[in-house]
Design a protein around this motif. Structure first.
Motif, mmCIF file in Angstrom:
data_model
loop_
_atom_site.group_PDB
_atom_site.id
_atom_site.type_symbol
_atom_site.label_atom_id
_atom_site.label_comp_id
_atom_site.label_asym_id
_atom_site.label_seq_id
_atom_site.Cartn_x
_atom_site.Cartn_y
_atom_site.Cartn_z
ATOM 1 N N ALA A 29 0.747 -1.287 -0.099
ATOM 2 C CA ALA A 29 -0.003 -0.013 -0.075
ATOM 3 C C ALA A 29 0.967 1.164 -0.100
ATOM 4 O O ALA A 29 0.550 2.415 -0.705
ATOM 5 N N GLY A 30 2.031 1.086 0.850
ATOM 6 C CA GLY A 30 2.673 2.318 0.876
ATOM 7 C C GLY A 30 2.207 3.309 1.659
ATOM 8 O O GLY A 30 1.062 3.290 2.127
ATOM 9 N N PRO A 31 3.013 4.430 2.158
ATOM 10 C CA PRO A 31 2.482 5.682 2.836
ATOM 11 C C PRO A 31 1.533 6.464 2.164
ATOM 12 O O PRO A 31 1.497 6.511 0.734
ATOM 13 N N LEU A 32 0.592 7.169 2.653
ATOM 14 C CA LEU A 32 -0.168 8.033 2.182
ATOM 15 C C LEU A 32 0.636 9.297 1.684
ATOM 16 O O LEU A 32 1.521 9.756 2.262
ATOM 17 N N PRO A 33 0.266 9.986 0.698
ATOM 18 C CA PRO A 33 0.774 11.147 0.280
ATOM 19 C C PRO A 33 0.677 12.211 1.322
ATOM 20 O O PRO A 33 -0.475 12.285 2.346
ATOM 21 N N PRO A 34 1.654 13.222 1.431
ATOM 22 C CA PRO A 34 1.473 14.129 2.653
ATOM 23 C C PRO A 34 0.003 14.965 2.473
ATOM 24 O O PRO A 34 -0.477 15.303 1.510
ATOM 25 N N GLY A 35 -0.564 15.179 3.557
ATOM 26 C CA GLY A 35 -1.810 15.833 3.695
ATOM 27 C C GLY A 35 -3.000 15.058 3.811
ATOM 28 O O GLY A 35 -3.923 15.478 3.653
ATOM 29 N N TRP A 36 -2.730 13.702 3.551
ATOM 30 C CA TRP A 36 -3.706 12.693 3.482
ATOM 31 C C TRP A 36 -3.899 11.949 4.859
ATOM 32 O O TRP A 36 -3.077 11.757 5.374
ATOM 33 N N ARG A 62 -15.535 0.702 6.567
ATOM 34 C CA ARG A 62 -15.117 0.752 5.351
ATOM 35 C C ARG A 62 -13.820 2.230 5.229
ATOM 36 O O ARG A 62 -14.345 3.123 5.523
ATOM 37 N N SER A 63 -12.882 1.836 4.765
ATOM 38 C CA SER A 63 -11.893 2.939 4.514
ATOM 39 C C SER A 63 -12.174 4.015 3.626
ATOM 40 O O SER A 63 -12.745 3.686 2.513
ATOM 41 N N TYR A 64 -12.170 5.350 3.982
ATOM 42 C CA TYR A 64 -11.989 6.403 2.990
ATOM 43 C C TYR A 64 -11.035 7.505 3.519
ATOM 44 O O TYR A 64 -10.287 7.320 4.141
ATOM 45 N N TYR A 65 -10.640 8.255 2.377
ATOM 46 C CA TYR A 65 -9.494 8.936 2.466
ATOM 47 C C TYR A 65 -9.654 10.517 2.651
ATOM 48 O O TYR A 65 -10.600 10.878 1.614
ATOM 49 N N THR A 66 -9.021 11.199 3.475
ATOM 50 C CA THR A 66 -9.409 12.737 3.483
ATOM 51 C C THR A 66 -8.047 13.556 2.977
ATOM 52 O O THR A 66 -7.322 12.877 3.771
ATOM 53 N N ASN A 67 -8.264 14.187 2.075
ATOM 54 C CA ASN A 67 -7.179 15.262 1.774
ATOM 55 C C ASN A 67 -7.397 16.477 2.536
ATOM 56 O O ASN A 67 -8.192 17.344 2.190
ATOM 57 N N HIS A 68 -6.570 16.647 3.631
ATOM 58 C CA HIS A 68 -6.651 17.923 4.146
ATOM 59 C C HIS A 68 -6.299 19.290 3.476
ATOM 60 O O HIS A 68 -6.388 20.377 3.853
ATOM 61 N N ASN A 69 -5.271 19.001 2.575
ATOM 62 C CA ASN A 69 -4.876 20.076 1.487
ATOM 63 C C ASN A 69 -6.116 20.772 0.845
ATOM 64 O O ASN A 69 -6.124 22.028 0.953
ATOM 65 N N GLN A 128 -9.428 19.638 1.512
ATOM 66 C CA GLN A 128 -10.555 19.545 2.086
ATOM 67 C C GLN A 128 -11.600 18.589 1.233
ATOM 68 O O GLN A 128 -12.910 18.928 1.060
ATOM 69 N N THR A 129 -10.990 17.555 0.728
ATOM 70 C CA THR A 129 -12.037 16.863 -0.208
ATOM 71 C C THR A 129 -11.682 15.103 0.431
ATOM 72 O O THR A 129 -10.783 14.835 1.220
ATOM 73 N N THR A 130 -12.783 14.357 0.185
ATOM 74 C CA THR A 130 -12.743 12.728 0.466
ATOM 75 C C THR A 130 -12.937 11.963 -0.536
ATOM 76 O O THR A 130 -13.576 12.486 -1.705
ATOM 77 N N GLN A 131 -12.281 10.892 -0.515
ATOM 78 C CA GLN A 131 -12.533 10.084 -1.611
ATOM 79 C C GLN A 131 -12.574 8.445 -0.979
ATOM 80 O O GLN A 131 -11.972 8.279 0.011
ATOM 81 N N TRP A 132 -13.044 7.299 -1.724
ATOM 82 C CA TRP A 132 -13.217 6.113 -1.281
ATOM 83 C C TRP A 132 -11.706 5.417 -1.918
ATOM 84 O O TRP A 132 -11.286 4.487 -1.153
ATOM 85 N N GLU A 133 -11.151 5.718 -2.935
ATOM 86 C CA GLU A 133 -9.993 5.170 -3.172
ATOM 87 C C GLU A 133 -8.700 5.728 -2.611
ATOM 88 O O GLU A 133 -8.626 6.988 -2.623
ATOM 89 N N ARG A 134 -7.806 4.668 -2.511
ATOM 90 C CA ARG A 134 -6.741 5.037 -1.662
ATOM 91 C C ARG A 134 -5.552 5.867 -2.616
ATOM 92 O O ARG A 134 -5.211 5.418 -3.675
ATOM 93 N N PRO A 135 -5.408 6.962 -2.073
ATOM 94 C CA PRO A 135 -4.447 7.768 -3.126
ATOM 95 C C PRO A 135 -2.956 7.326 -3.107
ATOM 96 O O PRO A 135 -2.567 6.513 -2.017
ATOM 97 N N THR A 136 -2.395 7.475 -4.017
ATOM 98 C CA THR A 136 -1.002 7.019 -4.009
ATOM 99 C C THR A 136 0.022 8.053 -4.113
ATOM 100 O O THR A 136 -0.185 9.223 -4.985
ATOM 101 N N ALA A 137 1.096 8.126 -3.683
ATOM 102 C CA ALA A 137 2.156 9.223 -3.706
ATOM 103 C C ALA A 137 2.562 9.258 -5.077
ATOM 104 O O ALA A 137 2.803 8.371 -5.671
#
Length: 107
Positions: free
Chosen positions: A64-71, A80-87, A89-98
């Motif tokens: 999986a690797g680490p989440l990008p900065p700000g996530w 169920r996992s979801y992901y928040t981008n604090h930079n 201020q959005t959310t998404q179901w898919e895991r972001p990749t660096a």
């Protein structure tokens, strides 16, 4: 005579219910959601606060690797996992990749 004691906390009515009295003073219960009435007191079982599961620790072997900065990884009520981008201020179901690191310069 002494006043009646307040009902214990577990005797709280479920949401949408109300206690009323008939002409003789006998209590009955009205469910405003279903428009039903009944003589027996409905039981309210307050839900225990859900424990917030912690995101899994980074394990280089899991791919999986680490989440990008700000996530941040969070979980909804069903786990169920979801992901928040604090930079942004959005959310998404898919895991972001660096973003991949730029190739090293080799002269």
């Amino acid at each position: 005579p002494q006043p009646a004691a307040a009902p214990p906390a577990y005797a709280q009515l479920p949401p949408g219910w109300e206690e009323k009295r008939d002409a003789s003073g006998r209590p009955y219960f009205v469910n405003h959601q279903t428009q039903a009435t009944q003589w027996d007191r409905p039981v309210h079982h307050p839900a225990a606060p859900a424990a917030q599961p912690q995101p899994p620790a980074y394990n280089p072997g899991n791919g999986a690797g680490p989440l990008p900065p700000g996530w941040e990884e969070k979980r909804d009520a069903s786990g169920r996992s979801y992901y928040t981008n604090h930079n942004t201020q959005t959310t998404q179901w898919e895991r972001p990749t660096a973003a991949p690191a730029p190739p090293a310069y080799a002269p």
